[in-house]
Write a protein that holds these residues in place. Structure first.
Motif, PDB file in Angstrom:
ATOM      1  N   SER A  35      -8.485   0.663   0.902  1.00  0.00           N
ATOM      2  CA  SER A  35      -7.523  -0.252   1.521  1.00  0.00           C
ATOM      3  C   SER A  35      -6.250  -0.437   0.700  1.00  0.00           C
ATOM      4  N   ILE A  36      -6.267  -0.021  -0.568  1.00  0.00           N
ATOM      5  CA  ILE A  36      -5.086  -0.223  -1.407  1.00  0.00           C
ATOM      6  C   ILE A  36      -4.041   0.863  -1.234  1.00  0.00           C
ATOM      7  N   CYS A  55      -1.995   3.891   1.421  1.00  0.00           N
ATOM      8  CA  CYS A  55      -1.697   4.479   2.722  1.00  0.00           C
ATOM      9  C   CYS A  55      -2.101   5.940   2.582  1.00  0.00           C
ATOM     10  N   ALA A  78       0.835  -1.201   0.000  1.00  0.00           N
ATOM     11  CA  ALA A  78       0.000   0.000   0.000  1.00  0.00           C
ATOM     12  C   ALA A  78       0.868   1.249   0.000  1.00  0.00           C
TER      13      ALA A  78
END
Length: 127
Positions: free
Chosen positions: A52-53, A55, A16
């Motif tokens: 969620s992929i 940061c 991420a």
């Protein structure tokens, strides 16, 4: 699994961060440092999965990140896409059909959106 290898949560976090870094690096070559940039992440995934992929903490106040699931049928997603400067397209292997991908890319092209790239989730190098 990633490329047929079982991954640990910390591996996913590293991926991420790599994704976030890659997007920021690409944008640094396209825009002035002082310019505010809005990026929309879209694909046939829910907003939580899209978030969620990345940061998101790696992006400072010069960036606005929008998560626009299912741009083919969600009016709110269409509005987000149209306000974005750039788009990142997210697909999931074996869950995103080619015809849906082509329809979404055609819509982005019709709206004159610059697609920075595509993120393919759940890939397996051994097929």
């Amino acid at each position: 699994k990633l490329f047929g290898i079982t991954t640990r949560p910390e591996d996913y976090d590293k991926l991420a961060k790599t994704c976030s870094f890659s997007i920021k690096s690409l944008l640094a070559s396209k825009a002035d440092e002082e310019e505010h940039i809005t990026i929309a992440f879209t694909g046939i995934l829910d907003a939580e999965h899209l978030q969620s992929i990345l940061c998101t903490d790696d992006f400072d106040s010069n960036y606005t990140l929008l998560f626009a699931p299912d741009l083919l049928s969600d009016a709110a997603s269409i509005e987000k896409i149209n306000t974005a400067d750039y788009v990142v397209f997210v697909v999931e292997q074996e869950h995103s059909s080619l015809s849906d991908i082509e329809k979404q890319l055609a819509a982005l092209k019709a709206w004159d959106k610059t697609v920075l790239g595509t993120i393919v989730l759940n890939t397996d190098a051994i097929m």
